[in-house]
Design an enzyme around this catalytic site. Structure first.
Site, short mmCIF file in Angstrom:
data_model
loop_
_atom_site.label_atom_id
_atom_site.label_comp_id
_atom_site.label_asym_id
_atom_site.label_seq_id
_atom_site.Cartn_x
_atom_site.Cartn_y
_atom_site.Cartn_z
N SER A 139 13.92 -10.16 3.03
CA SER A 139 12.67 -9.65 2.45
C SER A 139 11.60 -9.35 3.50
CB SER A 139 12.12 -10.64 1.44
OG SER A 139 11.67 -11.82 2.07
N LYS B 227 6.11 -14.63 3.59
CA LYS B 227 5.58 -13.31 3.27
C LYS B 227 4.42 -12.99 4.19
CE LYS B 227 8.32 -13.05 -0.36
NZ LYS B 227 9.52 -12.17 -0.33
#
Length: 283
Positions: A88, A159
């Site tokens: 990701s 993230k």
């Protein structure tokens, strides 16, 4: 002059010498069989030879235990290795990378900033809290994850911070770029071929929370996927574990993870009032 007295002091009869010599020898010689021997104090018998003695194996085991304790102590409070489990965050971080997370980055008054790559606990925001299982298994897994030997807990995420408390984050402008406080952001760190977002949204980040997104937008479950959840997809600042500072493994990827300058021109105050948040789960 009492010469007789002096001679008596200097002169020792043979019997006296033998008696003295016998006492001296008997004090040095071991007791004869059958004679009582003074028992060794019980406290002396109980004194452990460990860790000072006990053989090389025990000393090695002690050293290993001390090293493990130091590693866990450092991982718990200063720098923690973190195994990247998914793609990701490609190409910034790749599956299998072991990164070093600075756990002191936000402990002394500083807050996460736009562009920081952070590791956070998503329990209650990205991940439903579940009852704990076997405590022993959980402890061993946590210890292995703390030194980067196992994947992190399912509720831990990595993230990039795109919006901080008070920011208005929208998607997208006419060129498809995300805007923060009305300023388009050129995200050069995105995975090649990805658009900034295939999901349209318009949200003001609550104070004390963060809007986070993966760099591989087409393969990342991030704030966009939880727009309808409590918090609107944002993450509490106090759930941030630390900031990713370095890629430590593999050797060929040794490098720092600096904050990009993409957000340098973003104004501190949002412009305009957001419309109702729109969007849904992205593919």
């Amino acid at each position: 002059m009492d010469s007789e007295g002096q001679l008596a002091e200097r002169d020792g009869s043979p019997d006296s010498e033998k008696e003295h010599e016998g006492r001296s020898r008997s004090s040095r010689a071991p007791a004869r069989t059958g004679e009582p021997v003074a028992a060794e104090p019980a406290s002396a018998r109980r004194l452990p030879r460990w860790p000072a003695g006990g053989g090389r194996g025990r000393r090695v085991a002690l050293l290993a235990a001390v090293c493990v304790a130091l590693v866990l102590l450092v991982s718990g409070f200063v720098v923690q290795p973190f195994l990247i489990p998914s793609g990701s965050m490609e190409n910034t971080l790749r599956p299998g990378d072991r990164v070093l997370v600075n756990k002191l980055a936000y402990r002394f008054g500083d807050d996460p900033r736009r562009g920081d790559v952070v590791v956070f606990d998503g329990a209650g925001s990205f991940h439903e809290e579940e009852p704990s299982g076997n405590p022993v298994t959980g402890l061993l897994r946590k210890a292995a994850a703390a030194v980067g030997l196992a994947e992190p807990a399912e509720s831990d995420y990595v993230k990039r911070v795109v919006g901080v408390g008070g920011d208005r984050v929208t998607c997208c402008d006419k060129r498809g770029r995300i805007e923060v406080n009305g300023q388009p952001v050129d995200e050069r760190y995105l995975h090649p071929g990805d658009s900034p977002s295939r999901v349209r949204f318009d949200i003001v980040v609550p104070e004390g929370r963060l809007w986070v997104m993966g760099d591989h937008r087409d393969a990342s479950r991030d704030s966009r996927d939880y727009l309808g959840a409590p918090g609107g997809g944002t993450v509490p600042v106090d759930q941030v574990i630390g900031r990713v500072e370095w890629i430590g493994w593999p050797i060929g990827r040794w490098s720092g993870v600096p904050r990009p300058d993409a957000f340098a021109s973003v104004p501190e105050e949002p412009g305009g009032i957001p419309s109702a948040a729109s969007g849904g789960a992205h593919g």
